[in-house]
Scaffold this active site. Sequence first.
Site, short mmCIF file in Angstrom:
data_model
loop_
_atom_site.label_atom_id
_atom_site.label_comp_id
_atom_site.label_asym_id
_atom_site.label_seq_id
_atom_site.Cartn_x
_atom_site.Cartn_y
_atom_site.Cartn_z
N CYS A 81 0.81 -1.23 0.00
CA CYS A 81 0.00 0.00 0.00
C CYS A 81 0.84 1.27 0.00
O CYS A 81 0.55 2.22 -0.74
CB CYS A 81 -0.94 0.00 1.20
SG CYS A 81 -0.24 -0.66 2.70
N HIS A 104 -3.03 6.03 5.04
CA HIS A 104 -1.59 6.15 5.26
C HIS A 104 -1.10 7.54 4.82
O HIS A 104 -1.60 8.09 3.84
CB HIS A 104 -0.84 5.12 4.41
CG HIS A 104 -0.86 3.72 4.91
ND1 HIS A 104 -1.39 3.32 6.12
CD2 HIS A 104 -0.40 2.57 4.33
CE1 HIS A 104 -1.26 2.02 6.27
NE2 HIS A 104 -0.66 1.53 5.21
C1 2RA Z 1 0.69 -2.30 6.64
N1 2RA Z 1 1.57 -2.24 4.37
O1 2RA Z 1 0.36 -1.13 6.48
C2 2RA Z 1 1.30 -3.11 5.51
C3 2RA Z 1 0.43 -4.27 5.11
N2 2RA Z 1 -0.79 -3.84 4.58
O2 2RA Z 1 0.55 -2.91 7.71
#
Ligand code: 2RA
Length: 336
Positions: free
Chosen positions: A128, A241
């Site tokens: 991601c 994120h």
């Molecule tokens: C996380 N990229 O954010 C890793 C797995 N999705 O935990």
Amino acid sequence: MKVAIVGVSGAVGQEFLRVLDEQNFPIDELLLFGSERSAGKTYTFRGKEYTVRHLQHNDDFKGVDFAFVSAGAGVSREFAETITKHGAVMIDNSSAFRMDEDVPLVVPEVNGEDAFDAPRGIIANPNCTTAIMVVALKPINDISPIKRVHVATYQAASGAGAVAMQELENQYAELAEGKEPTVEKFAYQLAYNLIPHIDVFLDNDYTKEEMKMYNETKKIMHAPNLEVSATCIRVPVMRAHSEAVWVETENPVSVDDARRAFENAEGLVVIDEPAAKKYPMPLDAAGKDPVYAGRLRKDLANPNGLTFWLVGDQIKKGAALNAVQIAQYMIAHPRN
Ligand code: 2RA
């Protein structure tokens, strides 16, 4: 189109259902697959109820055009042959095949063409954080090749799954009641905290998550000499994120040129008016499709450097949306 979703009960699996509907993806037949524990559950898609089948080594994937898979690397490795043997294109969200030479790793806005070079019928969806970052690297790289990337990520609980999101919420409630917080999905309490540790530590003292960004970015950008250094942090945020990015380009790129490139880039929305306190934030980006870019400015530490801030929904652009966009790209650019 005959479409299959493997791992439909998980956070990403559920997002596949939402995204396929939101994107008005052409589906004549839908098959849902899950573990023995999920088999028998039902989910509604476009007003019709579908029952989860137990994923097994049989001919269930006969006639399937696209199989969207998000059930962990182990399941992807075990069932890749079963899923693809009748010609289905397996778009895999796990890390199982991302660095395999004969499996393309694709973010459609950056390297959509690579999706057609999939001799095993497998196309890998990137991690991601990588997917979110390369959407913004591409427009700058088109002005002047990027030589070096430093990135610090601020990753939501959703990256560790639906149970982890619930754990974070529970921790705040438990603490409010004066109780010891439940800590199972993360190494430590996440509420009111930051954890500089995602996935496992490797011999070079980077985590697997950080090395995913190092390796995957080079592959997607077709830039084996691109230098990438990442620090990946878990933060008490639910599902988007955030990433602070510093890039060094071969030739200096002005902030104005970079901003224009961002504004014209596919999949990117610029929110960048510091004087008006307008910048991307995870609370605003959650549940949304685009990657949001802001805080764009010269890197004071590097004459050929730019720095900017990115936010993207981890379950959408970071997983389910990117996978569906790969299939959409292939449908929109048919190969004879
Ligand atoms: C996380 N990229 O954010 C890793 C797995 N999705 O935990």
